[in-house]
Design a protein around this motif. Structure first.
Motif, mmCIF file in Angstrom:
data_model
loop_
_atom_site.group_PDB
_atom_site.id
_atom_site.type_symbol
_atom_site.label_atom_id
_atom_site.label_comp_id
_atom_site.label_asym_id
_atom_site.label_seq_id
_atom_site.Cartn_x
_atom_site.Cartn_y
_atom_site.Cartn_z
ATOM 1 N N ARG A 1 0.876 -1.134 0.045
ATOM 2 C CA ARG A 1 -0.076 0.039 -0.046
ATOM 3 C C ARG A 1 0.859 1.215 0.058
ATOM 4 N N GLU A 2 2.057 1.145 0.179
ATOM 5 C CA GLU A 2 3.025 2.234 0.122
ATOM 6 C C GLU A 2 3.360 2.420 -1.430
ATOM 7 N N PRO A 3 4.066 3.498 -1.651
ATOM 8 C CA PRO A 3 4.649 3.731 -3.049
ATOM 9 C C PRO A 3 5.580 2.725 -3.466
ATOM 10 N N TRP A 4 5.652 2.417 -4.702
ATOM 11 C CA TRP A 4 6.703 1.339 -5.047
ATOM 12 C C TRP A 4 7.558 2.035 -5.913
ATOM 13 N N GLY A 5 7.440 3.155 -6.619
ATOM 14 C CA GLY A 5 8.608 3.536 -7.481
ATOM 15 C C GLY A 5 8.264 2.851 -8.894
ATOM 16 N N ARG A 6 9.443 2.554 -9.409
ATOM 17 C CA ARG A 6 9.253 2.178 -10.612
ATOM 18 C C ARG A 6 9.940 0.581 -10.495
ATOM 19 N N ASP A 7 10.032 -0.002 -9.521
ATOM 20 C CA ASP A 7 10.940 -1.172 -9.277
ATOM 21 C C ASP A 7 9.870 -2.443 -9.580
ATOM 22 N N ALA A 8 9.710 -2.863 -10.623
ATOM 23 C CA ALA A 8 8.769 -4.039 -10.792
ATOM 24 C C ALA A 8 9.192 -5.269 -10.171
ATOM 25 N N GLU A 9 10.581 -5.576 -9.916
ATOM 26 C CA GLU A 9 10.993 -6.689 -9.017
ATOM 27 C C GLU A 9 10.461 -6.558 -7.823
ATOM 28 N N VAL B 1 -5.554 -5.636 -2.929
ATOM 29 C CA VAL B 1 -4.142 -5.044 -3.187
ATOM 30 C C VAL B 1 -3.489 -6.038 -4.267
ATOM 31 N N VAL B 2 -3.699 -7.271 -4.210
ATOM 32 C CA VAL B 2 -3.323 -8.210 -5.424
ATOM 33 C C VAL B 2 -3.829 -7.565 -6.808
ATOM 34 N N ASP B 3 -5.133 -7.239 -6.765
ATOM 35 C CA ASP B 3 -5.920 -6.870 -8.007
ATOM 36 C C ASP B 3 -5.169 -5.708 -8.646
ATOM 37 N N TYR B 4 -4.963 -4.652 -7.690
ATOM 38 C CA TYR B 4 -4.572 -3.541 -8.028
ATOM 39 C C TYR B 4 -3.103 -3.707 -8.476
ATOM 40 N N VAL B 5 -2.321 -4.629 -7.946
ATOM 41 C CA VAL B 5 -0.672 -4.733 -8.460
ATOM 42 C C VAL B 5 -0.758 -5.380 -9.742
ATOM 43 N N ALA B 6 -1.781 -6.346 -9.786
ATOM 44 C CA ALA B 6 -1.831 -6.853 -11.338
ATOM 45 C C ALA B 6 -2.360 -5.718 -12.355
ATOM 46 N N THR B 7 -3.000 -5.151 -12.019
ATOM 47 C CA THR B 7 -3.476 -4.088 -12.981
ATOM 48 C C THR B 7 -2.324 -3.157 -13.395
ATOM 49 N N ALA C 1 1.945 -1.161 -16.959
ATOM 50 C CA ALA C 1 3.503 -0.997 -17.099
ATOM 51 C C ALA C 1 3.925 -1.859 -18.398
ATOM 52 N N ASP C 2 3.187 -2.619 -18.757
ATOM 53 C CA ASP C 2 3.701 -3.772 -19.593
ATOM 54 C C ASP C 2 4.593 -4.861 -18.785
ATOM 55 N N CYS C 3 4.545 -5.110 -17.800
ATOM 56 C CA CYS C 3 5.391 -6.247 -17.036
ATOM 57 C C CYS C 3 4.614 -7.381 -16.972
ATOM 58 N N GLU C 4 5.639 -8.562 -16.751
ATOM 59 C CA GLU C 4 5.278 -9.664 -16.780
ATOM 60 C C GLU C 4 4.423 -9.964 -15.575
#
Length: 505
Positions: free
Chosen positions: A345-353, A376-382, A387-390
């Protein structure tokens, strides 16, 4: 009187001729002693003549000088308020250095025997060097000595939760606690003048060094949601430095919360968008390797990795999340999943890993019907899709077991991109997406997708799928025709349609 070693005759000789030419040479022959007074005189004479006193003074002077340098250097670099020098006022610190400067300089001056002037000059240099240590390595005074709050936590009586200190609210005695001067904050004021409307924030971090500087930068950029990397202005020799963040959309109150996770907040100045923090190095610098972190069979494996999730070094968090995602959940399931939800729920930045590792661990430790984890998982997947990430298959699988089946549209989109990878997941989703898969079978021009759709409908299809598949039992593509025929047989067998009824039609 001197006795001749050959004839035993006694004769007078000047004392200067008996002194060895080498200053530290030992007497070749012991002098006969007949009384305690003569013994004392003989010992004093031997000490003076051999230069032992001068050697002791020289070693003591160098030891005092080295000890003072070590004390002041460590006290200024640690900056944790526990070193004994921080419990002294600045005049007392200078008096401490002056006392040992006089002691070391006097000992160095007494160390000379033949070249007195040289050792006196060396003594002055040593004394001056020790006396300047409070200025070369300044030691921050503990705030408790000046009536300030030693802890950086927020006072409970504040309704807003944070203290706002303006320019006129900075008392002089609190200003002397800080480890910077007015010139050290000029970059912050310049940035505010240039980009006042874009959101400028400054934080003076006490205890930052070359090992954790980049980690602090990455943390501040991610948590403040800044597009640019924070600019660091180092003040060498003080154990502190200024980070200027711009632009940032967060408020000053939110920034204080972000800074509070780094350590103790010792000063807040809302008027100048400025915060001072005493860094908690345990959250940024790596600890010695622990067997509990790596060994899955260790009784404290989960607890040790849960503590790693509380550090602010993103690399350590990723490593702990990957270790947790590779084991089965235990009795600490609630604590681990709550901490993972909090991090996501905190900011992630741009670090997909980073976000992928946290989400992969969450779907292992959270209960399938946990509503907050599902959101949370639904938001992460979206966001990963945007971001066109796997997207890990475990995330989709976790969402499919939820109560709302909110991931079906996302699953079908991923299936259309890579049918072979997501075919089994579409089968596991059941007949919910049957209509969309039939549509893809009829409208798509991709033969790989059509074959995958035919195989999926064979597992989940109904009579609607049966009629759609029969249209492809005579298709020119042999593989598609074979998939359609096999799927038709599977559906008819599942629906209980016998061969006679099939032949009648």
């Amino acid at each position: 009187m001197v006795n001749c070693s050959k004839c035993g005759h006694e004769f007078l000789c000047d004392r200067e001729k008996l002194i060895p030419k080498k200053p530290f040479a030992k007497a070749k022959k012991a002098v006969s002693v007949h009384s305690p007074k003569d013994r004392r005189e003989a010992i004093q004479s031997a000490l003076v003549e051999t230069g032992l006193i001068q050697l002791v003074c020289l070693c003591a002077s160098l030891a005092v000088a080295a000890g003072c340098v070590w004390i002041f250097y460590n006290a200024s670099s640690e900056m944790d308020g526990t070193f004994f020098l921080s419990m002294l006022q600045q005049p007392q610190q200078k008096a401490f250095a002056l006392f040992f400067a006089c002691l070391a300089g006097g000992l160095m001056a007494c160390a000379g025997r033949r070249h007195k002037i040289v050792f006196i000059l060396l003594g002055l240099l040593v004394a001056g060097g020790i006396a300047s240590l409070p200025f070369v390595y300044p030691v921050k005074v503990n705030p408790s000595l000046l009536g300030g709050h030693e802890e950086g936590s927020v006072r409970e009586e504040d309704v807003s939760g944070f203290t706002s200190m303006g320019l006129e609210q900075l008392p002089s005695k609190n200003a002397s606690v800080q480890n910077y001067g007015a010139g050290d904050l000029k970059p912050l004021f310049s940035a505010i003048d240039r980009k006042e409307s874009q959101g400028v924030l400054g934080v003076w971090v006490v205890g930052v060094n070359a090992a954790n500087r980049d980690m602090v930068k990455a943390y501040l950029k991610r948590m403040t949601q800044s597009e640019d990397e924070p600019i660091f202005y180092d003040r060498k020799g003080t154990g502190g430095g200024l980070f200027v963040i711009t632009p940032t959309p967060i408020t000053f109150k939110e920034f204080v919360e972000v800074a509070g996770k780094m350590g103790k907040v010792s000063l807040q100045d809302k008027e100048r968008f400025f915060v001072e923090v005493i860094l908690n190095r345990d959250r940024f610098e790596a600890r010695p390797a622990s067997a509990a972190l790596q060994d899955e069979r260790h009784q404290y494996f989960v607890l040790a990795n849960l503590k790693e999730l509380s550090c602010l070094d993103i690399r350590r968090v990723i490593a702990a999340a990957k270790r947790l995602s590779a084991v089965n959940p235990d009795k600490m399931r609630g604590e681990v999943s709550s901490r993972l939800v909090e991090l996501l729920r905190e900011p992630w930045g741009r670090d997909a890993e980073y976000v992928t590792a946290l989400a992969s661990a969450l779907v292992v430790w959270a209960e399938p019907d946990h509503e907050e984890a599902q959101r949370v998982v639904d938001y992460v997947a979206t966001e990963l899709k945007k971001a066109d990430c796997e997207i890990p298959a475990s995330l989709i699988r976790f969402l499919l077991h939820g109560s709302e089946k909110r991931s079906l549209a996302l699953l079908l989109e991923e299936w259309k991109k890579d049918p072979q990878k997501w075919e089994d997941e579409c089968k596991a989703a059941g007949p919910t997406g049957e209509a969309d898969i039939i549509r893809s079978l009829n409208e798509s021009d991709d033969f790989v997708l059509k074959r995958s759709a035919a195989r999926i409908l064979g597992e989940i299809g109904s009579e609607a799928s049966l009629s759609a598949l029969k249209a492809f039992t005579h298709d020119a593509d042999n593989e598609l025709r074979l998939c359609a025929e096999l799927s038709v047989n599977l559906i008819e067998k599942r629906l209980g349609i016998d061969s006679s009824a099939k032949g009648g039609r």
